[in-house]
Design a protein around this motif. Structure first.
Motif, PDB file in Angstrom:
ATOM      1  N   ALA A  71      -8.801   3.103   0.110  1.00  0.00           N
ATOM      2  CA  ALA A  71      -9.184   1.795  -0.438  1.00  0.00           C
ATOM      3  C   ALA A  71     -10.568   1.325   0.038  1.00  0.00           C
ATOM      4  CB  ALA A  71      -8.115   0.759  -0.110  1.00  0.00           C
ATOM      5  N   THR A  92      -4.825  -5.162   1.872  1.00  0.00           N
ATOM      6  CA  THR A  92      -5.283  -4.107   0.963  1.00  0.00           C
ATOM      7  C   THR A  92      -5.322  -2.761   1.675  1.00  0.00           C
ATOM      8  OG1 THR A  92      -6.684  -5.755  -0.087  1.00  0.00           O
ATOM      9  CG2 THR A  92      -7.034  -3.485  -0.721  1.00  0.00           C
ATOM     10  N   TYR A  93      -5.800  -2.760   2.915  1.00  0.00           N
ATOM     11  CA  TYR A  93      -5.938  -1.494   3.613  1.00  0.00           C
ATOM     12  C   TYR A  93      -4.744  -1.192   4.506  1.00  0.00           C
ATOM     13  CZ  TYR A  93     -10.874  -2.171   2.337  1.00  0.00           C
ATOM     14  OH  TYR A  93     -12.036  -2.385   1.660  1.00  0.00           O
ATOM     15  N   ASP A 147       0.848  -1.185   0.000  1.00  0.00           N
ATOM     16  CA  ASP A 147       0.000   0.000   0.000  1.00  0.00           C
ATOM     17  C   ASP A 147       0.889   1.242   0.000  1.00  0.00           C
ATOM     18  OD1 ASP A 147      -3.012   0.851   1.730  1.00  0.00           O
ATOM     19  OD2 ASP A 147      -1.614   2.192   0.737  1.00  0.00           O
ATOM     20  N   THR A 198      -6.769   5.196  -4.692  1.00  0.00           N
ATOM     21  CA  THR A 198      -5.459   4.993  -4.061  1.00  0.00           C
ATOM     22  C   THR A 198      -5.464   5.518  -2.634  1.00  0.00           C
ATOM     23  OG1 THR A 198      -4.879   6.199  -6.065  1.00  0.00           O
ATOM     24  CG2 THR A 198      -3.134   4.920  -5.021  1.00  0.00           C
TER      25      THR A 198
END
Lengths: 470, 302
Positions: free
Chosen positions: A425, B265-266, A125, A422
């Motif tokens: 999320a 993802t986060y 990320d 971006t």
């Protein structure tokens, strides 16, 4: 072909392996919190005209890049150029599939490589990396003379938007290499054989859909398993109607941004494809491969996708299909942006870790990577548009790539991109979920907007989320 | 002599215990610690946040729908799997009309039933995605062929059907293993007990209920615990098969997926660890409750 979006099926095993690796690395370095942040100023060499970034001549360089759909020929090429410029240094070039799992423990332990291409489904990320102070500021590189012409700084050799894309909190921390543009794809040969023309307005689109249906072909299909594919045309229409003001309002999480008229009009436009029965039956359950192959087989006339589609469909598209990409039609008579405006962004994010052993070498490697020669090679081998100006001049292009290049030319300054995906999320997930429901006909545009607005409000109200402004 | 034996034991156990400590115990311990921090997975720093991660779990719609779906799977998957497996195993061991053995071809069936066990979950997911795909999928094709065309649908794209479709795959994949397990347990039931029952005029159903089931109850208990753990997972299948994944509209969200998304993802590793810890205690509770609730008199055969 790997896409700029995460679409994968990690197995439990790869997950566990990643978890175990992270766990073991944590243990070996004591614990999570014991990871080194001893930011010792790394070695640098003399700054000369030939070595504007002051690379230490004998320091080796480690490059870890994502070996995905674009291959790794271009990063290897750049490594060769680097080695030619620094004969005493050896470049260790590795291509990996899952960047995050490979590098996360190394970032935590404070021993990252010197250059990373943070791309692909398993990428780290980027916002979190930046927030953790793991990224080197690239401003120095941008102001350094380019490899091809010492009079022109690297910054001026890049297409518009690249530097902006890589800016987080006012600092340029990564540079994307490949230009990606979104539009609607169709087969010119199919359209010619039926005498159809690409519609200029959304009303024409709906009329053409009726005509296409008469011919026994489904007007549209889409990659229903991953609703974000339909988010792109929807938010493109919205941006055309509402202009950059709307785009910024969305990205800045302004109250009611998703419920404004322009956004609702766009959602309604897309929803009319559903109510008009213009979407191939079952599309909402198709994976991107299934939907795209159905389209390549001529079962549907239009499909929304980014500019990577041609490369992805290479193996299954019949000869003479001649696919092209077109910008979304005008939605209203008073759109804020003219016909031709495109959603664009860039992918293949190259960055230099803040704790790299040889960060100056990393910066110089990127200078090699963004040179005209390497970029031209990228256009040829990867069949995609590099972000380096003039790189595709004189390169022979297929119909799809040529249509994308033409679309960029025609769009001029009207290339827009949303940042919320971006930056936030969880909001992107809410948009995807709601859009899936909209396209399945289970919610109407108002309910769609309300759902997303409430998710956006939640993000805005959450203090633990780092906020960005544009 | 004794001393030498102890040294040998310690020497033999040290290596595996060390590996277990490094790769199992330590990650667990770290997960417990991380659950009380806001670690983002990348920074060298993790700030303590107390119970905040755990309290916000209960207002997280995604986590709650995952919890609900896993709960539903917990009710349905073990039950159907065990019932089906018991039925098939009984047919394999006592299906013949004279009850002296299984139905014809029972050996072949036993091997065939075990096949799904040999496929990895990833392959299963991809395979069944093709079965459920709407336009040229196997399931809709079969329905059309037998004149049930009105039942065809986009199985994985309808909120009401997506989770049952996933559960069907889990059951399909699991039944075979438990058939073999139960069949083995049934075969170890002493012949004379079964024969005595038959002489007393017990029919097949009565024999099954009064003799077979009590004898294999221990095995069923173990099966229930295993299947319960399976039902609390479901991550890989959902990730591969479903729309989104976890969709449509979060109807197939499972805790594993919410956890994975939060972490990878986060970048909310602390929050994800809190989910993992919660799942850990759920599984532990389930196991304890299942073992206690299903406790019965053991059948002792002298």
């Amino acid at each position: 072909m790997t896409l700029p979006h995460p679409r994968t099926t990690p197995t439990r095993r790869t997950l566990l392996r990643g978890g175990a690796a992270a766990g073991a690395a944590g243990l070996l370095s004591g614990c999570v919190t014991a990871g080194g942040s001893d930011d010792a100023e790394s070695a640098s060499g003399d700054v000369t005209d030939d070595n504007p970034l002051g690379v230490p001549e004998d320091a080796d360089l480690e490059v870890v890049m994502f070996n995905g759909g674009y291959g790794q020929a271009y990063t290897e090429h750049a490594a060769e150029v680097y080695e030619a410029r620094h004969p005493d240094a050896a470049v260790d070039h590795q291509g990996v599939q899952r960047v995050g799992e490979t590098l996360q423990p190394r970032f935590v332990a404070g021993e990252p490589p010197d250059v990373v291409d943070n791309t692909g489904a398993g990428r780290l990320d980027i916002a979190q990396l930046a927030a953790s102070g793991q990224l080197h500021d690239l401003a120095e590189l941008l102001d350094a003379p380019s490899l091809d012409d010492p009079a022109v700084p690297v910054r001026d050799t890049l297409l518009p938007g690249v530097v902006e894309d890589g800016t987080l909190d006012g600092e340029v921390v990564f540079l994307n290499y490949s230009s990606v543009l979104w539009g609607l794809w169709y087969s010119t040969s199919l359209f010619e054989s039926h005498g159809w023309a690409y519609p200029r307005t959304w009303d024409d689109m709906l009329a053409l859909c009726e005509e296409i249906k008469q011919a026994g072909i489904a007007p549209w299909t889409w990659q229903g398993k991953y609703p974000e594919y339909m988010v792109d045309p929807l938010q493109s229409l919205a941006a055309k109607v509402g202009g950059m003001e709307l785009v910024k309002a969305i990205d800045n999480l302004e109250p009611g941004a998703w419920q404004q008229d322009a956004m609702l009009t766009a959602a309604d436009g897309i929803h009319r494809l559903v109510t008009g029965g213009h979407i191939m039956a079952g599309s909402e359950a198709l994976s991107h491969t299934e939907a795209q192959n159905a389209w390549s087989n001529g079962e549907a006339a239009f499909i929304p996708c980014g500019s990577w589609l041609e490369g992805e469909q290479q193996g299954v598209t019949p000869e003479g299909f001649d696919m092209v990409m077109a910008p979304v039609p005008d939605l209203t008579a008073s759109d804020a942006m003219p016909f031709g405006a495109l959603q664009g962004s860039s992918s293949e994010s190259f960055l230099v870790p803040a704790q790299a052993a040889n960060p100056r070498g990393g910066l110089d490697y990127l200078r090699c990577l963004f040179s005209l020669d390497v970029a031209r090679g990228f256009a040829e081998t990867a069949k995609a548009l590099p972000v380096v100006r003039g790189a595709t001049d004189g390169v022979e292009m297929s119909t799809g790539l040529a249509s994308v290049a033409d679309a960029v030319e025609a769009a001029g300054e009207h290339v827009f991109g949303y940042k919320y995906r971006t930056w936030y999320a969880p909001l992107a997930k809410a948009v995807d979920d709601a859009t899936g429901e909209l396209l399945a006909g289970r919610v109407d545009p108002e309910a769609w907007a309300d759902r997303i607005q409430s998710a956006a409000d939640d993000v805005a109200a959450d203090d633990s989320v780092t906020k960005y402004e544009r | 002599m004794r001393h030498g034996k102890n040294r040998f034991l310690i020497g033999a156990l040290a290596a595996p215990l060390l590996l277990y400590g490094v790769f199992v115990v330590s990650p667990y311990a770290q997960a417990f610690y991380l659950a009380f921090t806001d670690w983002n997975g990348l920074s060298g720093q993790a700030g303590a946040v107390g119970f905040e991660n755990f309290t916000s779990l209960w207002s997280d719609d995604l986590f709650l729908s995952a919890l609900r779906n896993n709960g539903l799977m917990l009710l349905v998957v073990p039950l159907i799997t065990i019932v089906l497996a018991l039925f098939f195993a009984a047919m394999l061991t006592m299906g013949r009309s004279d009850q002296r053995g299984g139905i014809r071809g029972s050996r072949a069936y036993r091997i065939v039933y075990f096949f799904p066990q040999l496929l990895s979950v990833a392959i299963l997911g991809v395979l069944f995605q093709f079965v459920f795909t709407p336009n040229n999928g196997l399931l809709n094709g079969v329905l059309e062929a037998v004149g049930l065309g009105s039942f065809t649908r986009s199985w994985l794209a309808e909120p009401a059907w997506a989770l049952p479709a996933v559960m069907a795959v889990m059951i399909w994949a699991a039944v075979g293993f438990y058939v073999v397990l139960f069949a083995a347990a049934m075969e170890s039931i002493p012949r004379d007990v079964l024969e005595a029952a038959r002489l007393d005029g017990a029919g097949r159903l009565a024999t099954f209920r009064r003799i077979t089931l009590p004898f294999v109850w221990d095995t069923v208990q173990v099966a229930y615990v295993y299947l319960g753990i399976l039902a609390l997972d479901g991550f890989a299948l959902v990730q591969i098969m479903t729309v989104g994944p976890g969709g449509p509209n979060n109807s197939t969200e499972v805790i594993g997926l919410t956890l994975y998304r939060a972490a990878f993802t986060y970048g909310e590793f602390g929050y994800a660890s809190a989910m993992g810890v919660t799942l850990f205690f759920l599984t532990l509770t389930l196991t304890a409750v299942a073992l206690r609730a299903t406790r019965r008199e053991r059948v002792e055969v002298a």
